[in-house]
Design a protein around this motif. Structure first.
Motif, PDB file in Angstrom:
ATOM      1  N   HIS A 675       7.879 -10.617 -22.303  1.00 36.66           N
ATOM      2  CA  HIS A 675       8.551  -9.802 -21.941  1.00 36.66           C
ATOM      3  C   HIS A 675       8.913  -9.350 -20.552  1.00 36.66           C
ATOM      4  N   ASP A 676       9.671  -9.480 -19.871  1.00 36.23           N
ATOM      5  CA  ASP A 676       9.697  -8.574 -18.317  1.00 36.23           C
ATOM      6  C   ASP A 676       9.687  -7.092 -18.398  1.00 36.23           C
ATOM      7  N   VAL A 677       9.103  -6.756 -17.423  1.00 33.05           N
ATOM      8  CA  VAL A 677       9.460  -5.243 -17.191  1.00 33.05           C
ATOM      9  C   VAL A 677      10.696  -5.077 -16.376  1.00 33.05           C
ATOM     10  N   ALA A 678      11.723  -4.606 -16.872  1.00 29.63           N
ATOM     11  CA  ALA A 678      13.110  -3.990 -16.268  1.00 29.63           C
ATOM     12  C   ALA A 678      13.628  -2.627 -16.493  1.00 29.63           C
ATOM     13  N   ASP A 679      14.770  -2.761 -16.853  1.00 33.36           N
ATOM     14  CA  ASP A 679      15.456  -1.532 -17.187  1.00 33.36           C
ATOM     15  C   ASP A 679      14.545  -0.501 -17.957  1.00 33.36           C
ATOM     16  N   GLY A 680      14.356   0.568 -17.643  1.00 33.89           N
ATOM     17  CA  GLY A 680      13.437   1.328 -18.348  1.00 33.89           C
ATOM     18  C   GLY A 680      11.862   1.254 -17.989  1.00 33.89           C
ATOM     19  N   GLY A 681      11.431   0.580 -17.240  1.00 31.30           N
ATOM     20  CA  GLY A 681      10.182   0.326 -17.033  1.00 31.30           C
ATOM     21  C   GLY A 681       9.187  -0.374 -18.014  1.00 31.30           C
ATOM     22  N   LEU A 682       7.978  -0.097 -17.866  1.00 25.90           N
ATOM     23  CA  LEU A 682       6.843  -0.514 -18.898  1.00 25.90           C
ATOM     24  C   LEU A 682       6.981   0.110 -20.191  1.00 25.90           C
ATOM     25  N   ALA A 683       7.084   1.385 -20.219  1.00 24.63           N
ATOM     26  CA  ALA A 683       7.279   1.841 -21.503  1.00 24.63           C
ATOM     27  C   ALA A 683       8.355   1.402 -22.414  1.00 24.63           C
ATOM     28  N   VAL A 684       9.422   0.914 -21.877  1.00 27.31           N
ATOM     29  CA  VAL A 684      10.717   0.609 -22.631  1.00 27.31           C
ATOM     30  C   VAL A 684      10.270  -0.699 -22.931  1.00 27.31           C
ATOM     31  N   SER A 685       9.840  -1.835 -21.975  1.00 25.29           N
ATOM     32  CA  SER A 685       9.523  -3.093 -22.395  1.00 25.29           C
ATOM     33  C   SER A 685       8.543  -2.894 -23.463  1.00 25.29           C
ATOM     34  N   LEU A 686       7.478  -2.286 -23.607  1.00 28.28           N
ATOM     35  CA  LEU A 686       6.485  -2.006 -24.875  1.00 28.28           C
ATOM     36  C   LEU A 686       7.288  -1.652 -26.058  1.00 28.28           C
ATOM     37  N   ALA A 687       8.370  -0.670 -25.780  1.00 33.29           N
ATOM     38  CA  ALA A 687       8.955  -0.171 -27.068  1.00 33.29           C
ATOM     39  C   ALA A 687      10.192  -1.093 -27.666  1.00 33.29           C
ATOM     40  N   GLU A 688      10.591  -2.063 -26.843  1.00 29.00           N
ATOM     41  CA  GLU A 688      11.297  -3.099 -27.177  1.00 29.00           C
ATOM     42  C   GLU A 688      10.622  -4.242 -28.062  1.00 29.00           C
ATOM     43  N   SER A 689       9.466  -4.388 -27.449  1.00 34.19           N
ATOM     44  CA  SER A 689       8.761  -5.515 -28.219  1.00 34.19           C
ATOM     45  C   SER A 689       8.278  -4.933 -29.650  1.00 34.19           C
ATOM     46  N   ALA A 690       7.910  -3.658 -29.817  1.00 35.87           N
ATOM     47  CA  ALA A 690       7.611  -3.082 -30.876  1.00 35.87           C
ATOM     48  C   ALA A 690       8.711  -2.974 -31.804  1.00 35.87           C
ATOM     49  N   VAL A 691      10.000  -2.601 -31.395  1.00 31.86           N
ATOM     50  CA  VAL A 691      11.056  -2.584 -32.333  1.00 31.86           C
ATOM     51  C   VAL A 691      11.291  -4.008 -32.576  1.00 31.86           C
ATOM     52  N   PHE A 692      11.417  -4.951 -31.809  1.00 29.35           N
ATOM     53  CA  PHE A 692      11.564  -6.446 -32.250  1.00 29.35           C
ATOM     54  C   PHE A 692      10.609  -7.023 -33.518  1.00 29.35           C
TER      55      PHE A 692
END
Length: 794
Positions: A675-692
């Motif tokens: 998962h790339d780091v884009a909108d929202g930065g590293l924390a959002v990238s991690l959070a999206e993978s957590a939700v998925f």
């Protein structure tokens, strides 16, 4: 039958030419080309063909600077209806993206629907079968009832047409920003597949060959649609609803099958969709390309409305129609095919050696113009506009983050001003939140080839049924004995905020992120198509943005080896502002990209974590893993209501190294998620993978001399988070080093909350359910307002 007398044409004057959108110089040039005053119908022909939408008169000179060569390209940019790239195994991929912004602003359902239909025809007129659709959509704030109405209508239009047509809508993007409030952007992309060497060109050849109009009958819808698309949205735009075409996806499905069957007979010499400017555009472009002319008996055109004039028939943009040049003597074969599919196939003319388009109405000559004088790259005007660096950049670049209070670290609290609270807020930001409300209205599984569709993947992946992976000795080989299949990864990407703050770098990032997303899904980036959405080109500041952005696109495409196959330019994306002037949208050069997945079963990679215990690695350039601040970020825009600073740092050589490392790791079978780091930065990238995945993580970041909000939410580019099995972590790190990148261990997947420490100090701890709740509900809750729905029935 005796023809009905036509109403007298108005006298052609300088004033009438201006009403048609021609400048005084352009009208003088028309008279010079013809050696006389044009007829009223000829004036209409030149007005649409020399409009921005058809002629690209303010952009073609710059577009020619883009890289348009590559070993996989099978057609030069602009030569055909769509780009064409070799994907091995005797197959080629045709793909293209186009805009339908202005029609969607005044009639969102039909504007979006006909945008989908038009881009599909560009694909199957080449002989390719469409296998997937994507879109890129931009709207104002969801707080606005008008925006909710437009958003709802556009999404229903895309679903209503695409679902009925039977091609899966597999991906795209949806962005909300106040700059798009009065002028939404609706960009539609189609991807198709054809056997190499079995394509058909949009070219007229063979003097004496018959010219057919096939498909639907012609009505009055869409007349001067191309001209409408070449002017700003204003308070009078609602009056131009008749300029918006009306689509019929069921007829288009018949036209698709009939067209491919007709091409398979070998009797089709050339074929072109009747999109913008209708019969006028297709006849003149096909003639010019083949170095021939056409004589058209316009009264033979199937008509669905009584009393239509030659002017109306030539300029109508009625949907689901093609112009087809047929090999003489094989007319019966083609007529039989279209009759089988219950579609019109009427001979309305023939190819001539005059290099002129001549149009007859019941025997009377009503149009006689040189084909070359009408078309892009021929006699249409070409302009080099004045440029001026926008004054707003002085203010945005002067912004200083020190005026912004940094976040407070927290381990349990998620209130305002804390890192956890900011993360929860960002997960509910419309630009970050789940777009399930959108894609659940689309059929993304039809034809059963969708391997990774909308949702937890950085790019969609579609199976190429019946193919095998390339053998080790080269592309297109017999493949592996396992019988796995190849596929195409595809995406649309652009961050208009970046381009607004730094047009050249922002455009580079658009290409880089598209390629990064393709790589994260397991694909090798091949080529791009683009849809360049900008304001009024006659404004020097807008044209400076355009010039810089085109330069940035060229920089990135050359660096990443992804040539431009073609695309679309949409100017005049402006709407009235509160001061009585107009305001342009953020400059938005949308990138559509396709990539090749060697083995869809083994290499397709999603962003969802696989299992507790897996290791998290942050792949980044070898020299750094964090740089920059919160400027230009979604965090700054959503949490603080500010768009300022500069676009994030990007080094294209570093980007290329990171992408090569990630793709190598995926192809080696070492990656469980990417998962790339884009909108929202590293924390959002991690959070999206957590939700998925429904899983949490324990993430430990090293101590940094940086603000906490920048570490968590800064949007530095060229970063990808991988999850890998514990035993594979060292191998991935070594592989990344071989490619000039680094893979920094940052944590472990767990079945608990998402916890982040920075320098051994707790930064945030948020249960996955608390991240999922705003992520999943933000857009549905906004669209639950009763005034959101409306417009034409599905």
């Amino acid at each position: 039958m005796t023809p009905q007398p036509l109403p007298a044409d108005p006298e052609v004057t300088d004033a009438l030419a201006r009403e048609h959108g021609l400048t005084d110089d352009e009208y003088a040039r028309v008279q010079e080309v013809l050696g006389r005053v044009p007829t009223y119908t000829e004036l209409g022909v030149y007005s649409v063909m020399w409009s921005e939408h058809c002629s690209y008169k303010n952009s073609i000179a710059l577009l020619k600077t883009l890289p348009r060569d590559g070993e996989r390209l099978l057609a030069a940019a602009g030569d055909e209806n769509a780009g064409l790239v070799d994907i091995g195994g005797g197959l080629a991929c045709a793909f293209k993206i186009e805009s339908h912004n202005h029609p969607s602003a005044v009639e969102p359902y039909q504007g979006a629907a006909t945008g989908v239909g038009g881009i599909q025809r560009d694909i199957f007129t080449m002989g390719a079968r469409p296998i997937a659709s994507l879109n890129s959509l931009r709207f104002g704030s969801l707080d606005s009832p008008r925006v909710r109405f437009l958003f709802d209508g556009v999404v229903r239009g895309i679903g209503g047409y695409g679902n009925s047509f039977g091609v899966p809508t597999v991906g795209g993007e949806v962005v909300f920003d106040a700059s798009y409030e009065g002028n939404p952007l609706v960009n539609a992309m189609s991807v198709g597949v054809v056997k190499a060497g079995e394509t058909v060109s949009a070219t007229a050849e063979g003097v004496g060959n018959p010219v057919y109009i096939v498909g639907s009958a012609t009505g009055r819808d869409g007349i001067h649609g191309a001209t409408f698309a070449s002017e700003e949205i204003s308070e009078d735009s609602d009056a131009k609803r008749p300029n918006v075409q009306v689509g019929d996806p069921f007829t288009e499905k018949l036209l698709l099958e009939a067209s491919l069957e007709a091409i398979a007979t070998g009797a089709v010499v050339g074929m072109q969709d009747m999109g913008a400017a209708g019969i006028t555009c297709s006849s003149s472009e096909m003639s010019e390309k083949g170095g021939v002319g056409m004589d058209l008996q316009l009264d033979r055109t199937p008509q669905r409305e009584a009393g239509m004039t030659p002017y109306e028939l030539l300029l109508s943009e009625s949907q689901e129609r093609m112009l087809v040049v047929v090999e003489r003597g094989r007319e019966a074969e083609i007529e039989a095919v279209f009759d089988k599919w219950d579609l019109h196939a009427v001979q309305i003319g023939e190819v001539t050696d005059t290099e002129r388009v001549r149009v007859f109405w019941h025997g009377d000559l009503v149009v006689d113009v040189p084909a070359e004088s009408l078309v892009l790259g021929g006699g249409a005007p070409v302009y080099h506009r004045e440029t001026q660096r926008p004054g707003y950049l002085d203010a945005t670049r002067a912004w200083d983050a020190t005026d912004l209070a940094d976040l407070l670290p927290t381990s349990a609290e998620t209130g305002a001003g804390t890192a956890g609270g900011a993360l929860v807020a960002l997960m509910g930001a419309p630009n970050v939140a789940s777009k399930r409300w959108v894609f659940q209205q689309y059929d993304h599984e039809v034809r059963t080839n969708t391997v990774a569709g909308p949702g937890p993947t950085d790019a969609a992946v579609v199976r190429l049924k019946g193919t095998t992976p390339p053998a080790a000795d080269g592309p297109g080989g017999a493949g592996s004995p396992g019988g796995a299949e190849r596929g195409l990864a595809m995406t649309t990407d652009c961050n208009g905020r970046y381009v607004y703050l730094n047009p050249r770098r922002g455009a580079r990032i658009a290409v880089a992120e598209a390629a990064r997303n393709v790589v994260c899904a397991g694909g090798e980036p091949l080529a791009v198509t683009n849809c360049l959405n900008f304001g009024n080109p006659y404004k020097p500041e807008v044209y400076w943005q355009f010039t810089e952005a085109v330069g940035g696109l060229g920089d990135a495409c050359r660096a990443l080896g992804t040539p431009v196959t073609g695309g679309n330019v949409s100017f005049y994306n402006e709407s009235p502002d509160e001061r009585g002037g107009t305001r342009a949208v953020f400059p938005t050069p949308t990138i559509g990209m396709v990539g090749l997945v060697d083995d869809v079963a083994a290499h397709t990679t999603t962003a969802a974590w696989a299992a507790p215990g897996d290791r998290l690695l942050l792949v980044s350039p070898a020299a750094w893993w964090h740089t920059g601040g919160v400027e230009a970020s979604e965090y700054l825009a959503h949490v603080h209501g500010t768009t300022a600073g500069d676009a994030p740092h990007l080094d294209l050589d570093e980007e290329k190294a990171v992408q090569a490392a990630v793709l190598a790791a995926i192809r080696a079978g070492l990656v469980r998620s990417a998962h790339d780091v884009a909108d929202g930065g590293l924390a959002v990238s991690l959070a999206e993978s957590a939700v998925f995945s429904g899983l949490g993580a324990e993430v430990a970041l090293p101590a940094l001399d940086a603000r906490l909000d920048a570490v968590l939410f800064g949007e530095a580019q060229s970063r990808v988070v991988l999850s890998v099995a514990p035993d594979d972590a060292q191998s991935v790190r070594a592989l990344c080093a071989e490619h000039g990148a680094q893979a920094t261990p940052i944590g472990t997947v767990t079945d608990g909350p998402l916890q982040v420490t920075v320098g051994a100090e707790p930064a945030l701890s948020v249960p996955v359910a608390d991240l999922a709740r705003p992520y999943e509900t933000a857009i549905p809750d906004a669209m639950a307002a009763p005034e959101a729905r409306g417009g034409p029935a599905v």
